[in-house]
Design a protein around this motif. Structure first.
Motif, PDB file in Angstrom:
ATOM      1  N   LEU A 149      -4.023 -13.608  -6.437  1.00  0.00           N
ATOM      2  CA  LEU A 149      -4.013 -12.320  -5.757  1.00  0.00           C
ATOM      3  C   LEU A 149      -2.861 -12.295  -4.755  1.00  0.00           C
ATOM      4  O   LEU A 149      -2.550 -13.311  -4.124  1.00  0.00           O
ATOM      5  N   SER A 150      -2.239 -11.150  -4.591  1.00  0.00           N
ATOM      6  CA  SER A 150      -1.140 -11.028  -3.637  1.00  0.00           C
ATOM      7  C   SER A 150      -0.972  -9.575  -3.226  1.00  0.00           C
ATOM      8  O   SER A 150      -1.466  -8.661  -3.889  1.00  0.00           O
ATOM      9  N   TYR A 151      -0.258  -9.393  -2.129  1.00  0.00           N
ATOM     10  CA  TYR A 151       0.148  -8.069  -1.673  1.00  0.00           C
ATOM     11  C   TYR A 151       1.643  -7.908  -1.970  1.00  0.00           C
ATOM     12  O   TYR A 151       2.476  -7.841  -1.074  1.00  0.00           O
ATOM     13  N   ARG A 152       1.992  -7.865  -3.243  1.00  0.00           N
ATOM     14  CA  ARG A 152       3.384  -7.752  -3.672  1.00  0.00           C
ATOM     15  C   ARG A 152       3.818  -6.290  -3.660  1.00  0.00           C
ATOM     16  O   ARG A 152       3.099  -5.397  -4.138  1.00  0.00           O
ATOM     17  N   ILE A 153       5.017  -6.027  -3.133  1.00  0.00           N
ATOM     18  CA  ILE A 153       5.612  -4.691  -3.207  1.00  0.00           C
ATOM     19  C   ILE A 153       6.357  -4.608  -4.533  1.00  0.00           C
ATOM     20  O   ILE A 153       7.442  -5.182  -4.687  1.00  0.00           O
ATOM     21  N   ALA A 154       5.787  -3.892  -5.492  1.00  0.00           N
ATOM     22  CA  ALA A 154       6.373  -3.845  -6.830  1.00  0.00           C
ATOM     23  C   ALA A 154       7.757  -3.206  -6.810  1.00  0.00           C
ATOM     24  O   ALA A 154       8.654  -3.623  -7.552  1.00  0.00           O
ATOM     25  N   GLU A 155       7.945  -2.220  -5.955  1.00  0.00           N
ATOM     26  CA  GLU A 155       9.237  -1.534  -5.902  1.00  0.00           C
ATOM     27  C   GLU A 155      10.348  -2.465  -5.430  1.00  0.00           C
ATOM     28  O   GLU A 155      11.516  -2.281  -5.777  1.00  0.00           O
ATOM     29  N   LEU A 156       9.974  -3.481  -4.661  1.00  0.00           N
ATOM     30  CA  LEU A 156      10.985  -4.423  -4.165  1.00  0.00           C
ATOM     31  C   LEU A 156      11.586  -5.225  -5.311  1.00  0.00           C
ATOM     32  O   LEU A 156      12.763  -5.613  -5.253  1.00  0.00           O
ATOM     33  N   ASP A 157      10.818  -5.463  -6.362  1.00  0.00           N
ATOM     34  CA  ASP A 157      11.357  -6.159  -7.536  1.00  0.00           C
ATOM     35  C   ASP A 157      12.494  -5.353  -8.164  1.00  0.00           C
ATOM     36  O   ASP A 157      13.491  -5.916  -8.632  1.00  0.00           O
ATOM     37  N   PHE A 216       0.818  -1.218   0.000  1.00  0.00           N
ATOM     38  CA  PHE A 216       0.000   0.000   0.000  1.00  0.00           C
ATOM     39  C   PHE A 216       0.850   1.266   0.000  1.00  0.00           C
ATOM     40  O   PHE A 216       0.342   2.351  -0.255  1.00  0.00           O
ATOM     41  N   GLY A 217       2.125   1.130   0.314  1.00  0.00           N
ATOM     42  CA  GLY A 217       3.003   2.293   0.370  1.00  0.00           C
ATOM     43  C   GLY A 217       3.897   2.224   1.596  1.00  0.00           C
ATOM     44  O   GLY A 217       4.195   1.138   2.103  1.00  0.00           O
TER      45      GLY A 217
END
Length: 486
Positions: free
Chosen positions: A143-151, A112-113
């Motif tokens: 469905l997932s709560y993936r942190i895209a920035e972590l990629d 979420f940030g």
């Protein structure tokens, strides 16, 4: 026993009667009424008593012995009941225990940030997104709560870090820890400065090591054998509050205990801290806590209580967990067909209340109350006034459990309704972390310091129903808008 007596009496009476009748017949004796009573009743009775007397004596002794043993058992049972009542009474009358901690800095990261953004999205009931990199048994995305920035962080990771952790889940957790560590750069710098000044004043051995350390050389180009000897003599050291050590506690899921290379990662972190902030390795203690879901919250509370007793040390707690890994999802998918993986991290840099640092002050005060029977009484004792916050509709209580059962809801109402806190002031953390529940309670607890729009925020878990955690914000801007009695 009665059957035995009757049987013996009848047998003796029949035997004696037979003998007496034959004797009287042969002797032509004419018995009187008294002879009949004596021979057929009294004599068998007396003989029966004499024969059975050893048995009666044995039974009497056994009876009194059993009575004595029963009395002893009753006395012991009564004593145990009295002790239990006394313990229950003492437990019920146990004094409320308070702990206070200074929060120097805090951070949190979720899909979420960061920080306040997480709670804002939770209040807006944001849902998980479709993850095209994670699939189920049929090859469909989950469905997932993936942190895209972590990629993106993983793509930029050094080769050495990749060799240290080859597993996807471990690499993501490592990057979460690194990101959280960066968020406390200002606090780390202040603690490093305080450790140096404290060593210069209180410890000659460490003072020499600090003066010789390249990170503390202003020009970083002295000839240490000559120039620093002059600095040793010329430097004037002022008295400062003593600070002996920085403790770094890293909370990791128990499922990683056999695969996580904590020694190698500890050496890497120490090297990083020494390079970035000029810490002496002897002044930094790193400890990894591999915790299970059932014990994570209790272990975290115990850790906070221990930190509250450390009058000459500073601490950094980093919690990180990730299940964004196809192998991990495959292992757990058979238990839950709608498995929702998540990842998140949170951290606190904190000290005991009595620890004072020169270059940084506490932005928040964390208060923990244990053995509380009535919330209203504890709020008065802590001098916390929630009246201004109750006039608004903004949530300020983080509930760390899934309050789906009616019994749980009733217990929450019994605890919070007397002080005017209704369900509209609650945020349910568990609904926004999917099935990655190992540190769900800990995440909710550490998000407490991100609710900076309120002067006072609270966290509560039914796992410890008599424990309440408060966070008092020290932001002057908010202090002007919401009055606080403290």
């Amino acid at each position: 026993m009665i059957k035995l007596i009757i049987s013996a009496f009848l047998a003796i009476a029949v035997s004696i009667s037979t003998v007496v009748i034959y004797y009287w017949r042969d002797s032509h004796y004419d018995p009187s009424q008294m002879d009949l009573v004596g021979m057929f009743i009294l004599l068998p009775f007396v003989i029966c008593i004499l024969i059975l007397s050893p048995y009666f004596i044995y039974k009497t002794i056994q009876y009194y012995r059993n009575e004595k043993l029963q009395q002893q058992k009753n006395q012991e049972l009564t004593a145990l009941k009295n002790d239990k009542k006394q313990q229950d009474k003492s437990k019920n009358e146990q004094d409320v225990e308070h702990h206070r901690l200074n929060i120097l800095s805090s951070a949190a990261w979720h899909c979420f940030g960061e920080n306040e953004e997480i709670l804002q999205s939770m209040t807006q009931f944001k849902s998980p997104e479709l993850d095209f990199q994670l699939t189920n048994n049929f090859g469909l995305p989950l469905l997932s709560y993936r942190i895209a920035e972590l990629d993106q962080w993983l793509e930029k990771a050094d080769l050495d870090e990749e060799k240290l952790f080859s597993n996807t889940r471990e690499r993501r957790i490592q990057q979460l820890i690194q990101q959280q560590l960066q968020k406390h750069a200002h606090s780390m710098h202040a603690i490093a400065q305080q450790l140096k000044r404290s060593a210069l004043f209180y410890d000659n051995e460490f003072a020499y090591q600090y003066r010789m350390h390249p990170g503390w050389n202003p020009e970083n180009q002295y000839d240490y054998k000559v120039e620093n000897d002059d600095l040793l003599k010329q430097e004037i050291v002022e008295e400062v509050a003593q600070l002996n050590r920085l403790n770094i506690h890293i909370l990791i899921a128990e499922s990683l205990v056999h695969s996580w290379d904590d020694q190698a990662y500890q050496a890497q972190l120490l090297q990083q801290l020494e390079h970035d902030y000029a810490f002496l390795i002897d002044h930094v203690h790193i400890e990894f806590h591999f915790l299970a879901r059932q014990s994570a919250y209790a272990a975290c509370m115990t850790l906070l209580q221990d930190i509250a007793q450390q009058s000459e040390e500073a601490s950094l707690i980093i919690m990180a967990d990730s299940e964004i890994d196809q192998e991990w999802v495959d292992e757990n998918f058979w238990q839950h067909e709608q498995y929702i993986a998540s990842e998140y991290a949170a951290s606190w840099c904190l000290t005991a209340e009595q620890v004072a640092l020169e270059e940084i002050t506490a932005v928040q005060i964390l208060k923990m109350s244990h053995h509380v029977k009535k919330l209203e009484k504890d709020l008065i004792g802590q001098q916390l006034d929630l009246s201004a916050q109750l006039e608004t509709e903004q949530a300020f209580v983080l509930l760390l459990d899934e309050a789906k059962k009616s019994k749980s809801l009733q217990q929450l109402q019994q605890n919070f309704n007397p002080v005017g806190i209704s369900s509209e002031y609650f945020i349910y953390i568990q609904s926004f972390i999917g099935n990655t529940q190992c540190f769900g309670h800990v995440l909710g607890l550490m998000l407490l310091t991100q609710m900076r729009d309120n002067v006072i925020t609270m966290a509560y878990s039914l796992e410890q129903p008599h424990t309440y955690i408060y966070c008092e914000n020290k932001n002057p801007e908010h202090a002007e808008t919401l009055p606080l009695i403290a």
